[in-house]
Design a protein around this motif. Structure first.
Motif, short mmCIF file in Angstrom:
data_model
loop_
_atom_site.label_atom_id
_atom_site.label_comp_id
_atom_site.label_asym_id
_atom_site.label_seq_id
_atom_site.Cartn_x
_atom_site.Cartn_y
_atom_site.Cartn_z
N TYR A 153 0.58 -1.34 -0.04
CA TYR A 153 0.42 0.43 -0.27
C TYR A 153 0.68 1.59 -0.26
O TYR A 153 1.62 1.31 0.78
N ASN A 154 0.85 1.91 0.04
CA ASN A 154 1.42 3.43 -1.10
C ASN A 154 2.61 3.33 -1.45
O ASN A 154 3.93 3.85 -1.06
N THR A 155 2.75 2.64 -2.61
CA THR A 155 4.02 2.54 -3.56
C THR A 155 3.99 2.41 -4.51
O THR A 155 2.68 1.68 -5.32
N PHE A 156 4.86 2.51 -5.30
CA PHE A 156 5.71 2.84 -6.47
C PHE A 156 5.58 0.90 -6.90
O PHE A 156 5.82 0.15 -6.40
N GLN A 157 4.75 0.44 -7.88
CA GLN A 157 4.86 -1.13 -8.66
C GLN A 157 5.04 -1.34 -9.66
O GLN A 157 3.92 -0.32 -10.39
N HIS A 158 5.60 -1.84 -10.49
CA HIS A 158 5.52 -2.63 -11.70
C HIS A 158 4.95 -3.87 -11.80
O HIS A 158 5.57 -5.15 -11.01
N THR A 159 3.82 -3.82 -11.86
CA THR A 159 2.91 -5.00 -11.88
C THR A 159 2.22 -5.45 -13.31
O THR A 159 1.84 -4.49 -13.49
N ALA A 160 1.68 -6.40 -13.86
CA ALA A 160 0.98 -6.80 -14.58
C ALA A 160 -0.76 -6.49 -14.16
O ALA A 160 -1.49 -7.06 -14.75
N THR A 161 -0.67 -6.89 -12.87
CA THR A 161 -1.85 -7.66 -11.78
C THR A 161 -1.98 -5.26 -11.86
O THR A 161 -1.33 -5.53 -10.96
N ASN A 162 -3.47 -5.84 -11.68
CA ASN A 162 -3.90 -4.27 -10.69
C ASN A 162 -3.33 -4.96 -9.39
O ASN A 162 -4.34 -5.45 -9.10
N PRO A 163 -2.89 -3.67 -9.02
CA PRO A 163 -3.47 -3.85 -7.40
C PRO A 163 -4.85 -4.18 -6.52
O PRO A 163 -4.50 -4.56 -4.98
N GLY A 164 -5.42 -3.22 -7.48
CA GLY A 164 -6.46 -3.19 -6.41
C GLY A 164 -7.11 -2.20 -5.97
O GLY A 164 -6.20 -1.33 -5.69
N GLY A 165 -8.07 -2.08 -5.49
CA GLY A 165 -9.07 -0.46 -4.30
C GLY A 165 -7.97 0.89 -5.97
O GLY A 165 -9.31 0.33 -6.43
N TYR A 166 -8.13 1.78 -4.78
CA TYR A 166 -8.06 3.02 -5.97
C TYR A 166 -6.71 2.91 -6.68
O TYR A 166 -6.47 4.38 -7.42
N SER A 167 -5.99 2.10 -6.79
CA SER A 167 -4.43 1.71 -7.74
C SER A 167 -4.75 3.14 -9.23
O SER A 167 -5.66 2.25 -9.81
N GLU A 168 -4.21 3.25 -9.61
CA GLU A 168 -3.63 4.25 -10.62
C GLU A 168 -2.78 3.80 -11.49
O GLU A 168 -1.62 3.00 -11.19
N ALA A 169 -3.24 3.22 -12.94
CA ALA A 169 -2.48 3.10 -13.87
C ALA A 169 -1.88 4.00 -14.61
O ALA A 169 -1.76 4.82 -15.45
#
Length: 233
Positions: A134-150
């Protein structure tokens, strides 16, 4: 620019005559900044409910805060400022924060002094309170969920942006689930500027001038507050 003291003259002078003390400004009202901080960005607005703000930059010269830029127009959350920001509520959190160690953007590095990551597909900001990231940058092909921003899809807002360290180190040891995430200093998402989901936004030209001015060696901070409450920081 600071000057070298001369023999017999006060510190910070070259002629033996003391420089005049700059008039009080919004930075000089601040009392909680770290001693090492010599750059500060001050974001203020008239009361808690406003969505319009003024962003000012200051640096410390000879022990005094001096304005770097004229006051610049900015926008904040659609529900104004909040002392108790929560995930999914469009308020901008008040307080004193650092800038994250990396700046980001869909566009190429405009010349910032921080490490810069040019955003690519599958770069996300994790805004899922139930995620350990939560509240970090991630490079992932899967949406982390919640309000996560692409991040790569947010144009023009994320052409360039700096992370404001609300609910993340060093302001807190570990992000508190649900306390809010993804608070950035970024570009207006429309040409005329509009209220945000909680970030601070400004025009492209003004944003680039601020981001390229910020210097991690000077321990910069950003202070966000209704102008009436600025004295608490």
């Amino acid at each position: 620019m600071e000057t070298t003291p001369v023999a017999g003259g006060p510190v910070g002078t070259t002629t033996g005559r003391a420089k005049p003390i700059p008039p009080p400004n919004r930075a000089s009202r601040l009392t909680t900044l770290p001693a090492a901080t010599t750059q500060v960005v001050v974001v203020t607005g008239d009361g808690y409910s406003t969505t319009y703000a003024t962003l000012e930059t200051f640096h410390k010269v000879g022990g005094h805060w001096v304005a770097v830029s004229a006051p610049l127009p900015a926008r904040i959350g659609a529900k104004g400022f909040s002392d108790n920001h929560l995930e999914g509520v469009a308020t901008t959190p008040t307080g004193v924060y650092s800038f994250g160690p990396t700046m980001y953007g869909i566009g190429a590095n405009p010349g910032v002094r921080y490490p810069y990551h040019q955003v690519v597909k599958d770069d996300w900001w994790n805004e899922n309170p139930n995620s350990p990231a939560y509240n970090t940058f991630q490079h992932t092909a899967t949406n982390p969920g919640g309000y996560s921003e692409a991040l790569w899809t947010e144009t023009p807002a994320y052409t360039h942006f700096a992370v404001i360290t609300y609910n993340m180190p060093p302001n807190v040891a570990t992000p508190v689930p649900g306390a809010g995430s993804g608070i950035f200093l970024h570009e207006y998402s429309t040409s005329g500027g509009n209220a945000t989901a909680g970030c601070v936004s400004m025009s492209h030209a003004n944003l680039v001038s601020v981001l390229t001015w910020l210097d991690p060696a000077r321990s910069p901070r950003i202070v966000i507050s209704p102008v009436q409450n600025l004295g608490r920081y």
